[in-house]
Enzyme design. Structure first.
Site, PDB file in Angstrom:
ATOM      1  N   GLY A   1     -14.211   5.874  -7.683  1.00 38.48           N
ATOM      2  CA  GLY A   1     -12.918   6.130  -8.315  1.00 38.48           C
ATOM      3  C   GLY A   1     -11.783   6.232  -7.310  1.00 38.48           C
ATOM      4  O   GLY A   1     -10.695   6.705  -7.636  1.00 38.48           O
TER       5      GLY A   1
ATOM      6  N   HIS B   1     -21.001  18.132   2.998  1.00 32.49           N
ATOM      7  CA  HIS B   1     -21.905  17.348   2.149  1.00 32.49           C
ATOM      8  C   HIS B   1     -21.455  15.898   2.071  1.00 32.49           C
ATOM      9  O   HIS B   1     -20.249  15.630   1.990  1.00 32.49           O
ATOM     10  CB  HIS B   1     -21.882  17.877   0.699  1.00 32.49           C
TER      11      HIS B   1
ATOM     12  N   ASN C   1     -12.974  10.761  -1.069  1.00 31.13           N
ATOM     13  CA  ASN C   1     -13.586   9.916  -2.083  1.00 31.13           C
ATOM     14  C   ASN C   1     -13.488   8.518  -1.541  1.00 31.13           C
ATOM     15  O   ASN C   1     -12.382   8.024  -1.366  1.00 31.13           O
ATOM     16  CB  ASN C   1     -12.723   9.973  -3.350  1.00 31.13           C
TER      17      ASN C   1
ATOM     18  N   LYS D   1     -27.173   4.769  -8.357  1.00 30.92           N
ATOM     19  CA  LYS D   1     -27.900   5.744  -9.165  1.00 30.92           C
ATOM     20  C   LYS D   1     -26.937   6.316 -10.195  1.00 30.92           C
ATOM     21  O   LYS D   1     -25.813   6.674  -9.872  1.00 30.92           O
ATOM     22  CB  LYS D   1     -28.413   6.873  -8.281  1.00 30.92           C
TER      23      LYS D   1
ATOM     24  N   CYS E   1       0.840  -1.208   0.000  1.00 35.57           N
ATOM     25  CA  CYS E   1       0.000   0.000   0.000  1.00 35.57           C
ATOM     26  C   CYS E   1       0.869   1.251   0.000  1.00 35.57           C
ATOM     27  O   CYS E   1       1.760   1.383   0.838  1.00 35.57           O
ATOM     28  CB  CYS E   1      -0.908  -0.008   1.227  1.00 35.57           C
TER      29      CYS E   1
ATOM     30  N   GLN F   1      -8.421  14.003   0.668  1.00 32.43           N
ATOM     31  CA  GLN F   1      -7.549  14.912  -0.069  1.00 32.43           C
ATOM     32  C   GLN F   1      -7.887  16.350   0.265  1.00 32.43           C
ATOM     33  O   GLN F   1      -8.984  16.657   0.732  1.00 32.43           O
ATOM     34  CB  GLN F   1      -7.723  14.702  -1.574  1.00 32.43           C
TER      35      GLN F   1
ATOM     36  N   CYS G   1       0.383   3.219   3.542  1.00 33.63           N
ATOM     37  CA  CYS G   1       0.728   2.676   4.856  1.00 33.63           C
ATOM     38  C   CYS G   1       2.044   3.287   5.365  1.00 33.63           C
ATOM     39  O   CYS G   1       2.921   3.641   4.576  1.00 33.63           O
ATOM     40  CB  CYS G   1       0.854   1.149   4.783  1.00 33.63           C
TER      41      CYS G   1
ATOM     42  N   HIS H   1      -4.425   0.260   7.887  1.00 27.97           N
ATOM     43  CA  HIS H   1      -4.889   0.034   6.516  1.00 27.97           C
ATOM     44  C   HIS H   1      -6.326  -0.488   6.478  1.00 27.97           C
ATOM     45  O   HIS H   1      -7.034  -0.318   5.481  1.00 27.97           O
ATOM     46  CB  HIS H   1      -3.939  -0.980   5.856  1.00 27.97           C
TER      47      HIS H   1
ATOM     48  N   HIS I   1      -6.944   2.196   1.763  1.00 29.91           N
ATOM     49  CA  HIS I   1      -6.385   2.790   2.994  1.00 29.91           C
ATOM     50  C   HIS I   1      -7.152   4.086   3.278  1.00 29.91           C
ATOM     51  O   HIS I   1      -7.301   4.919   2.387  1.00 29.91           O
ATOM     52  CB  HIS I   1      -4.888   3.076   2.800  1.00 29.91           C
TER      53      HIS I   1
ATOM     54  N   HIS J   1      -8.278   7.509   3.587  1.00 30.11           N
ATOM     55  CA  HIS J   1      -7.606   8.773   3.272  1.00 30.11           C
ATOM     56  C   HIS J   1      -8.548   9.755   2.605  1.00 30.11           C
ATOM     57  O   HIS J   1      -9.606   9.387   2.108  1.00 30.11           O
ATOM     58  CB  HIS J   1      -6.409   8.524   2.348  1.00 30.11           C
TER      59      HIS J   1
ATOM     60  N   GLU K   1     -31.038  13.565 -16.583  1.00 29.74           N
ATOM     61  CA  GLU K   1     -30.237  14.315 -15.608  1.00 29.74           C
ATOM     62  C   GLU K   1     -29.022  14.972 -16.222  1.00 29.74           C
ATOM     63  O   GLU K   1     -28.645  16.073 -15.846  1.00 29.74           O
ATOM     64  CB  GLU K   1     -29.825  13.369 -14.489  1.00 29.74           C
TER      65      GLU K   1
ATOM     66  N   GLN L   1     -33.010  14.334 -10.948  1.00 30.26           N
ATOM     67  CA  GLN L   1     -34.335  13.793 -10.618  1.00 30.26           C
ATOM     68  C   GLN L   1     -34.148  12.688  -9.601  1.00 30.26           C
ATOM     69  O   GLN L   1     -33.122  12.000  -9.590  1.00 30.26           O
ATOM     70  CB  GLN L   1     -34.974  13.236 -11.896  1.00 30.26           C
TER      71      GLN L   1
ATOM     72  N   ASP M   1       1.732  13.299  -5.048  1.00 31.65           N
ATOM     73  CA  ASP M   1       2.800  13.123  -6.041  1.00 31.65           C
ATOM     74  C   ASP M   1       2.288  13.334  -7.467  1.00 31.65           C
ATOM     75  O   ASP M   1       3.093  13.473  -8.392  1.00 31.65           O
ATOM     76  CB  ASP M   1       3.403  11.718  -5.925  1.00 31.65           C
TER      77      ASP M   1
ATOM     78  N   SER N   1      -8.719   5.112  -5.396  1.00 26.14           N
ATOM     79  CA  SER N   1      -7.687   4.206  -5.909  1.00 26.14           C
ATOM     80  C   SER N   1      -7.096   3.291  -4.850  1.00 26.14           C
ATOM     81  O   SER N   1      -6.331   2.394  -5.173  1.00 26.14           O
ATOM     82  CB  SER N   1      -6.573   5.033  -6.550  1.00 26.14           C
TER      83      SER N   1
HETATM   84  P1  H2U Z   1      -7.796   8.740  -4.469  1.00 26.42           P
HETATM   85  O1  H2U Z   1      -7.757   7.318  -4.088  1.00 26.42           O
HETATM   86  O2  H2U Z   1      -9.018   9.447  -3.947  1.00 26.42           O
HETATM   87  O3  H2U Z   1      -7.560   8.929  -5.923  1.00 26.42           O
HETATM   88  O4  H2U Z   1      -6.566   9.456  -3.714  1.00 26.42           O
HETATM   89  C1  H2U Z   1      -5.283   8.944  -3.735  1.00 26.42           C
HETATM   90  C2  H2U Z   1      -4.336  10.050  -4.137  1.00 26.42           C
HETATM   91  O5  H2U Z   1      -3.010   9.646  -3.820  1.00 26.42           O
HETATM   92  C3  H2U Z   1      -4.358  10.303  -5.639  1.00 26.42           C
HETATM   93  O6  H2U Z   1      -4.754  11.647  -5.856  1.00 26.42           O
HETATM   94  C4  H2U Z   1      -2.131  10.121  -4.788  1.00 26.42           C
HETATM   95  C5  H2U Z   1      -2.928  10.066  -6.077  1.00 26.42           C
HETATM   96  O7  H2U Z   1      -2.474  11.069  -6.968  1.00 26.42           O
HETATM   97  N1  H2U Z   1      -0.931   9.296  -4.777  1.00 26.42           N
HETATM   98  C6  H2U Z   1       0.284   9.841  -4.421  1.00 26.42           C
HETATM   99  O8  H2U Z   1       0.358  11.042  -4.155  1.00 26.42           O
HETATM  100  N2  H2U Z   1       1.390   9.049  -4.362  1.00 26.42           N
HETATM  101  C7  H2U Z   1       1.390   7.718  -4.683  1.00 26.42           C
HETATM  102  O9  H2U Z   1       2.417   7.076  -4.580  1.00 26.42           O
HETATM  103  C8  H2U Z   1       0.158   7.080  -5.189  1.00 26.42           C
HETATM  104  C9  H2U Z   1      -1.088   7.907  -5.157  1.00 26.42           C
HETATM  105 ZN    ZN Z   2      -2.356   1.024   3.714  1.00 22.55          ZN
END
Ligand code: H2U
Ligand code: ZN
Length: 344
Positions: free
Chosen positions: A159, A298, A153, A311, A47, A168, A50, A113, A164, A166, A317, A323, A73, A161
Protein backbone atom coordinates in the site's frame (compact mmCIF):
# COMPACT_ATOMS: atom_id res chain seq x y z
CA UNK A 1 8.70 -30.96 17.00
CA UNK A 2 10.35 -29.53 13.91
CA UNK A 3 8.52 -31.69 11.34
CA UNK A 4 5.04 -32.09 12.83
CA UNK A 5 2.35 -29.49 13.48
CA UNK A 6 2.98 -27.49 16.62
CA UNK A 7 2.30 -24.13 18.21
CA UNK A 8 4.86 -21.55 19.22
CA UNK A 9 4.28 -18.70 21.61
CA UNK A 10 5.27 -15.18 20.74
CA UNK A 11 6.91 -14.10 23.99
CA UNK A 12 6.60 -10.43 23.03
CA UNK A 13 2.83 -10.47 22.51
CA UNK A 14 1.80 -13.60 24.42
CA UNK A 15 0.00 -14.86 21.30
CA UNK A 16 0.41 -18.25 19.62
CA UNK A 17 1.24 -19.18 16.03
CA UNK A 18 0.46 -22.54 14.42
CA UNK A 19 3.40 -24.08 12.53
CA UNK A 20 2.70 -26.84 10.00
CA UNK A 21 6.11 -27.84 8.60
CA UNK A 22 4.82 -31.05 7.03
CA UNK A 23 3.01 -28.89 4.48
CA UNK A 24 6.27 -27.49 3.14
CA UNK A 25 8.03 -30.87 2.86
CA UNK A 26 7.53 -30.78 -0.88
CA UNK A 27 10.76 -29.73 -2.57
CA UNK A 28 11.39 -26.03 -2.96
CA UNK A 29 10.27 -24.78 -6.36
CA UNK A 30 11.85 -21.40 -6.11
CA UNK A 31 12.20 -20.45 -9.74
CA UNK A 32 12.61 -16.72 -9.95
CA UNK A 33 10.18 -15.09 -12.27
CA UNK A 34 11.74 -12.62 -14.61
CA UNK A 35 10.35 -9.53 -13.02
CA UNK A 36 11.28 -6.51 -15.05
CA UNK A 37 13.86 -4.56 -13.04
CA UNK A 38 12.26 -1.23 -12.37
CA UNK A 39 14.33 1.67 -13.66
CA UNK A 40 13.69 4.92 -11.91
CA UNK A 41 15.28 8.32 -12.51
CA UNK A 42 17.39 9.90 -9.74
CA UNK A 43 14.96 12.82 -9.82
CA UNK A 44 11.30 12.69 -10.87
CA UNK A 45 9.57 16.01 -11.53
CA UNK A 46 6.20 14.35 -10.84
CA UNK A 47 7.20 12.91 -7.42
CA UNK A 48 5.75 14.67 -4.39
CA UNK A 49 8.75 13.62 -2.27
CA UNK A 50 11.65 14.68 -4.53
CA UNK A 51 13.58 17.80 -3.42
CA UNK A 52 12.11 21.14 -4.49
CA UNK A 53 8.85 19.62 -5.78
CA UNK A 54 5.38 20.79 -4.82
CA UNK A 55 3.26 18.39 -2.75
CA UNK A 56 -0.45 17.63 -3.15
CA UNK A 57 -1.37 20.23 -0.54
CA UNK A 58 0.60 22.96 -2.34
CA UNK A 59 3.58 22.97 0.04
CA UNK A 60 7.04 23.04 -1.48
CA UNK A 61 9.70 20.51 -0.44
CA UNK A 62 13.07 21.86 0.68
CA UNK A 63 16.00 21.40 -1.70
CA UNK A 64 17.18 18.74 0.75
CA UNK A 65 20.50 16.92 0.37
CA UNK A 66 20.21 14.23 3.07
CA UNK A 67 17.28 12.67 4.95
CA UNK A 68 14.46 15.17 5.43
CA UNK A 69 11.14 15.24 7.30
CA UNK A 70 7.86 17.14 6.97
CA UNK A 71 4.42 16.95 8.57
CA UNK A 72 2.08 14.67 6.61
CA UNK A 73 -0.39 16.73 4.59
CA UNK A 74 -3.02 14.02 5.10
CA UNK A 75 -2.22 13.11 8.68
CA UNK A 76 -4.18 10.39 10.49
CA UNK A 77 -3.59 12.19 13.78
CA UNK A 78 -3.95 15.86 14.56
CA UNK A 79 -3.11 17.90 17.64
CA UNK A 80 -5.99 17.86 20.10
CA UNK A 81 -8.21 20.89 19.69
CA UNK A 82 -9.46 20.95 23.25
CA UNK A 83 -6.98 21.86 25.92
CA UNK A 84 -9.15 20.40 28.64
CA UNK A 85 -10.41 16.97 29.50
CA UNK A 86 -10.26 14.10 27.05
CA UNK A 87 -13.42 12.02 26.74
CA UNK A 88 -12.78 9.21 29.12
CA UNK A 89 -14.03 5.69 28.40
CA UNK A 90 -16.98 4.95 30.64
CA UNK A 91 -16.24 1.74 32.59
CA UNK A 92 -18.51 -1.04 31.49
CA UNK A 93 -19.92 0.86 28.53
CA UNK A 94 -20.14 -1.13 25.30
CA UNK A 95 -19.84 1.83 22.99
CA UNK A 96 -16.62 3.49 24.06
CA UNK A 97 -14.65 6.20 22.35
CA UNK A 98 -11.99 8.62 23.40
CA UNK A 99 -10.12 11.53 21.94
CA UNK A 100 -7.03 10.65 19.90
CA UNK A 101 -4.44 13.30 19.16
CA UNK A 102 -0.97 13.44 17.72
CA UNK A 103 1.19 14.26 14.74
CA UNK A 104 2.25 12.39 11.61
CA UNK A 105 5.57 13.00 9.89
CA UNK A 106 6.92 11.77 6.58
CA UNK A 107 10.65 11.00 6.42
CA UNK A 108 12.39 11.06 3.05
CA UNK A 109 15.38 8.73 3.42
CA UNK A 110 17.31 10.26 0.52
CA UNK A 111 16.94 13.02 -2.07
CA UNK A 112 17.52 10.28 -4.66
CA UNK A 113 14.24 9.02 -6.12
CA UNK A 114 15.86 5.82 -7.43
CA UNK A 115 17.33 4.37 -4.22
CA UNK A 116 16.02 2.10 -1.49
CA UNK A 117 17.65 1.36 1.89
CA UNK A 118 19.73 -1.62 0.62
CA UNK A 119 21.06 0.57 -2.20
CA UNK A 120 22.15 3.38 0.11
CA UNK A 121 25.62 3.56 1.67
CA UNK A 122 25.94 2.79 5.38
CA UNK A 123 26.75 6.43 6.37
CA UNK A 124 23.66 7.61 4.44
CA UNK A 125 21.48 5.07 6.30
CA UNK A 126 23.13 6.19 9.57
CA UNK A 127 21.98 9.72 8.72
CA UNK A 128 18.41 8.35 8.54
CA UNK A 129 18.93 6.85 12.03
CA UNK A 130 20.10 10.31 13.20
CA UNK A 131 16.94 11.89 11.82
CA UNK A 132 14.75 9.21 13.45
CA UNK A 133 16.43 10.07 16.78
CA UNK A 134 16.06 13.82 16.24
CA UNK A 135 12.39 13.47 15.35
CA UNK A 136 11.84 11.21 18.35
CA UNK A 137 13.38 13.84 20.69
CA UNK A 138 11.30 16.65 19.26
CA UNK A 139 8.03 14.73 19.25
CA UNK A 140 8.53 13.39 22.78
CA UNK A 141 9.10 16.95 24.06
CA UNK A 142 5.30 17.35 23.91
CA UNK A 143 4.12 15.96 27.28
CA UNK A 144 0.78 14.97 25.71
CA UNK A 145 2.49 12.46 23.40
CA UNK A 146 2.73 8.91 24.79
CA UNK A 147 3.97 6.79 21.93
CA UNK A 148 6.05 7.40 18.81
CA UNK A 149 5.81 4.83 16.02
CA UNK A 150 8.60 5.02 13.44
CA UNK A 151 7.98 2.81 10.40
CA UNK A 152 8.42 2.18 6.72
CA UNK A 153 5.87 0.76 4.31
CA UNK A 154 7.75 -0.45 1.27
CA UNK A 155 6.33 -1.65 -2.03
CA UNK A 156 3.02 -1.25 -3.81
CA UNK A 157 1.82 -4.56 -2.37
CA UNK A 158 2.07 -2.97 1.08
CA UNK A 159 0.00 0.00 0.00
CA UNK A 160 2.99 2.28 -0.34
CA UNK A 161 1.91 5.18 -2.53
CA UNK A 162 5.29 6.34 -3.84
CA UNK A 163 8.57 4.53 -4.67
CA UNK A 164 10.68 7.47 -3.44
CA UNK A 165 12.45 6.00 -0.37
CA UNK A 166 10.52 7.19 2.66
CA UNK A 167 9.07 6.21 5.98
CA UNK A 168 6.62 7.67 8.44
CA UNK A 169 6.36 8.60 12.09
CA UNK A 170 3.06 8.71 13.94
CA UNK A 171 3.23 10.25 17.41
CA UNK A 172 0.07 9.69 19.45
CA UNK A 173 -1.47 10.75 22.71
CA UNK A 174 -2.32 7.08 23.33
CA UNK A 175 -0.28 3.87 23.50
CA UNK A 176 -1.40 1.71 20.51
CA UNK A 177 -2.58 -1.91 20.95
CA UNK A 178 0.55 -3.72 19.63
CA UNK A 179 2.68 -1.69 22.02
CA UNK A 180 0.32 -2.41 24.91
CA UNK A 181 0.74 -6.16 24.31
CA UNK A 182 4.52 -5.92 24.22
CA UNK A 183 4.54 -3.59 27.21
CA UNK A 184 2.60 -6.11 29.25
CA UNK A 185 4.74 -9.10 28.30
CA UNK A 186 8.00 -7.24 28.86
CA UNK A 187 6.80 -5.92 32.21
CA UNK A 188 5.79 -9.42 33.38
CA UNK A 189 9.20 -10.81 32.43
CA UNK A 190 11.09 -7.93 34.03
CA UNK A 191 9.07 -8.17 37.23
CA UNK A 192 9.75 -11.91 37.43
CA UNK A 193 13.43 -11.98 36.44
CA UNK A 194 14.85 -8.47 36.86
CA UNK A 195 16.14 -8.55 33.28
CA UNK A 196 14.51 -7.50 30.03
CA UNK A 197 12.63 -10.14 28.06
CA UNK A 198 14.48 -9.37 24.85
CA UNK A 199 17.94 -9.53 26.43
CA UNK A 200 17.12 -13.01 27.72
CA UNK A 201 15.56 -13.92 24.37
CA UNK A 202 18.65 -12.76 22.47
CA UNK A 203 20.85 -14.92 24.72
CA UNK A 204 18.65 -17.93 23.93
CA UNK A 205 18.78 -17.23 20.18
CA UNK A 206 22.57 -16.77 20.27
CA UNK A 207 22.90 -20.10 22.08
CA UNK A 208 20.63 -21.84 19.58
CA UNK A 209 22.09 -20.15 16.53
CA UNK A 210 19.73 -21.61 13.92
CA UNK A 211 17.62 -18.52 13.40
CA UNK A 212 20.42 -15.93 13.31
CA UNK A 213 21.00 -13.83 10.19
CA UNK A 214 23.64 -11.14 10.74
CA UNK A 215 25.62 -10.09 13.79
CA UNK A 216 27.86 -7.09 14.27
CA UNK A 217 29.44 -5.35 17.23
CA UNK A 218 26.16 -3.83 18.44
CA UNK A 219 23.23 -5.61 16.76
CA UNK A 220 21.84 -9.00 15.78
CA UNK A 221 19.23 -9.74 13.12
CA UNK A 222 17.29 -13.01 13.20
CA UNK A 223 14.08 -14.75 12.20
CA UNK A 224 12.17 -14.90 15.46
CA UNK A 225 11.26 -18.31 16.90
CA UNK A 226 7.60 -17.22 16.79
CA UNK A 227 7.64 -15.54 13.35
CA UNK A 228 4.24 -15.25 11.68
CA UNK A 229 5.20 -13.85 8.28
CA UNK A 230 7.27 -16.27 6.13
CA UNK A 231 10.45 -14.16 6.15
CA UNK A 232 9.77 -12.05 9.21
CA UNK A 233 12.86 -10.65 10.95
CA UNK A 234 13.74 -8.97 14.21
CA UNK A 235 16.68 -6.63 14.86
CA UNK A 236 17.93 -6.55 18.44
CA UNK A 237 20.59 -4.42 20.13
CA UNK A 238 23.24 -6.14 22.21
CA UNK A 239 22.76 -3.81 25.17
CA UNK A 240 19.74 -2.51 27.00
CA UNK A 241 18.41 0.50 25.10
CA UNK A 242 14.88 1.80 25.49
CA UNK A 243 14.59 4.28 22.62
CA UNK A 244 16.40 5.27 19.44
CA UNK A 245 17.80 8.46 21.00
CA UNK A 246 20.07 6.43 23.28
CA UNK A 247 22.14 4.94 20.46
CA UNK A 248 25.75 6.11 20.30
CA UNK A 249 27.31 7.13 17.00
CA UNK A 250 28.96 3.70 16.73
CA UNK A 251 25.59 2.02 17.35
CA UNK A 252 23.86 4.17 14.74
CA UNK A 253 26.40 3.06 12.16
CA UNK A 254 26.11 -0.57 13.26
CA UNK A 255 22.31 -0.35 13.02
CA UNK A 256 22.64 1.13 9.53
CA UNK A 257 24.96 -1.73 8.54
CA UNK A 258 22.66 -4.44 9.84
CA UNK A 259 19.64 -2.84 8.15
CA UNK A 260 21.55 -2.71 4.88
CA UNK A 261 22.54 -6.38 5.20
CA UNK A 262 19.01 -7.54 6.06
CA UNK A 263 17.27 -5.56 3.30
CA UNK A 264 19.93 -6.72 0.80
CA UNK A 265 19.32 -10.37 1.72
CA UNK A 266 15.61 -9.67 1.25
CA UNK A 267 16.13 -8.18 -2.24
CA UNK A 268 18.32 -11.14 -3.20
CA UNK A 269 15.72 -13.70 -2.09
CA UNK A 270 13.43 -13.29 -5.11
CA UNK A 271 15.52 -10.86 -7.16
CA UNK A 272 13.20 -7.92 -6.58
CA UNK A 273 13.00 -4.85 -4.39
CA UNK A 274 11.48 -6.71 -1.45
CA UNK A 275 8.27 -5.25 0.00
CA UNK A 276 7.68 -5.07 3.74
CA UNK A 277 6.31 -3.12 6.63
CA UNK A 278 9.08 -2.48 9.10
CA UNK A 279 9.27 -0.41 12.21
CA UNK A 280 10.87 0.01 15.58
CA UNK A 281 9.13 -0.63 18.86
CA UNK A 282 10.37 1.34 21.80
CA UNK A 283 9.39 2.57 25.22
CA UNK A 284 6.32 4.81 25.50
CA UNK A 285 7.20 8.41 26.39
CA UNK A 286 6.12 10.80 29.14
CA UNK A 287 4.84 7.89 31.24
CA UNK A 288 7.67 7.54 33.75
CA UNK A 289 10.58 5.12 33.64
CA UNK A 290 10.23 2.02 31.48
CA UNK A 291 13.06 -0.30 32.59
CA UNK A 292 11.29 -3.36 31.14
CA UNK A 293 11.40 -1.95 27.61
CA UNK A 294 14.02 -3.00 25.09
CA UNK A 295 14.20 -1.21 21.72
CA UNK A 296 13.80 -3.54 18.73
CA UNK A 297 12.79 -3.42 15.10
CA UNK A 298 10.36 -5.73 13.27
CA UNK A 299 10.30 -6.56 9.56
CA UNK A 300 7.05 -8.03 8.25
CA UNK A 301 7.40 -8.93 4.55
CA UNK A 302 4.37 -10.42 2.78
CA UNK A 303 6.15 -12.48 0.09
CA UNK A 304 6.09 -16.27 0.41
CA UNK A 305 7.27 -18.16 -2.64
CA UNK A 306 8.32 -15.69 -5.31
CA UNK A 307 8.31 -12.05 -6.30
CA UNK A 308 4.57 -12.29 -6.89
CA UNK A 309 3.26 -15.02 -4.58
CA UNK A 310 2.41 -13.42 -1.29
CA UNK A 311 1.06 -14.85 1.91
CA UNK A 312 -2.50 -13.85 2.72
CA UNK A 313 -3.59 -13.67 6.32
CA UNK A 314 -7.06 -14.98 5.50
CA UNK A 315 -9.42 -17.82 6.32
CA UNK A 316 -8.24 -19.61 9.45
CA UNK A 317 -5.85 -16.78 10.22
CA UNK A 318 -8.49 -14.07 10.11
CA UNK A 319 -10.94 -16.14 12.09
CA UNK A 320 -8.77 -18.19 14.43
CA UNK A 321 -5.07 -17.39 14.45
CA UNK A 322 -1.87 -17.12 12.41
CA UNK A 323 -0.36 -20.18 10.73
CA UNK A 324 2.78 -20.87 8.74
CA UNK A 325 4.23 -23.77 6.73
CA UNK A 326 7.88 -22.84 6.23
CA UNK A 327 9.56 -23.00 9.64
CA UNK A 328 11.41 -19.95 10.98
CA UNK A 329 14.57 -22.11 10.91
CA UNK A 330 14.10 -22.84 7.19
CA UNK A 331 13.44 -19.18 6.48
CA UNK A 332 16.61 -18.18 8.34
CA UNK A 333 18.66 -20.80 6.49
CA UNK A 334 17.48 -19.48 3.13
CA UNK A 335 18.15 -15.85 4.01
CA UNK A 336 21.57 -16.71 5.48
CA UNK A 337 22.59 -18.48 2.27
CA UNK A 338 22.12 -15.27 0.28
CA UNK A 339 24.70 -12.50 -0.11
CA UNK A 340 24.37 -9.64 2.40
CA UNK A 341 25.02 -7.16 -0.40
CA UNK A 342 22.49 -6.58 -3.15
CA UNK A 343 23.50 -8.70 -6.14
CA UNK A 344 21.56 -6.95 -8.90
P1 H2U B 1 2.91 5.93 2.06
O1 H2U B 1 3.42 5.81 0.68
O2 H2U B 1 3.51 4.91 2.99
O3 H2U B 1 1.42 5.99 2.10
O4 H2U B 1 3.43 7.34 2.63
C1 H2U B 1 3.30 8.52 1.92
C2 H2U B 1 2.68 9.55 2.83
O5 H2U B 1 2.86 10.84 2.25
C3 H2U B 1 1.17 9.36 2.97
O6 H2U B 1 0.88 9.14 4.34
C4 H2U B 1 1.75 11.64 2.50
C5 H2U B 1 0.59 10.67 2.48
O7 H2U B 1 -0.45 11.14 3.32
N1 H2U B 1 1.70 12.69 1.50
C6 H2U B 1 1.84 14.01 1.88
O8 H2U B 1 1.98 14.29 3.07
N2 H2U B 1 1.84 14.99 0.93
C7 H2U B 1 1.65 14.75 -0.41
O9 H2U B 1 1.69 15.68 -1.19
C8 H2U B 1 1.37 13.38 -0.88
C9 H2U B 1 1.48 12.28 0.13
ZN1 ZN C 1 11.06 11.26 -5.76
Amino acid sequence: MSSSPHRRRNALTGEWVLVSPQRSKRPWQGQQEQVQAEQRPAYDAGCYLCPGNTRAGGQQNAAYKGPWAFTNDFAALEPLQTSGMADRPVPGALLQAEEAGGTCRVICFSPRHDLTLPQMEVPAIAAVVDLWAEEFSQLSADPGIHYIQIFENKGEVMGCSNPHPHGQIWASTFVPPEIEKEDRQQRLHHDAHGRTLLEDYLAAEMADGVRLLDTNEHFVSLVPFWATWPFEALVLPKRHVQTVVEFTQAEREALAAILKALTSRYDNLFGVSFPYSAGMHQAPVNLGTQPHWQWHMHFYPPLLRSATVKKFMVGYEMLAGPQRDLTPEQAAERLRALPAVRSF
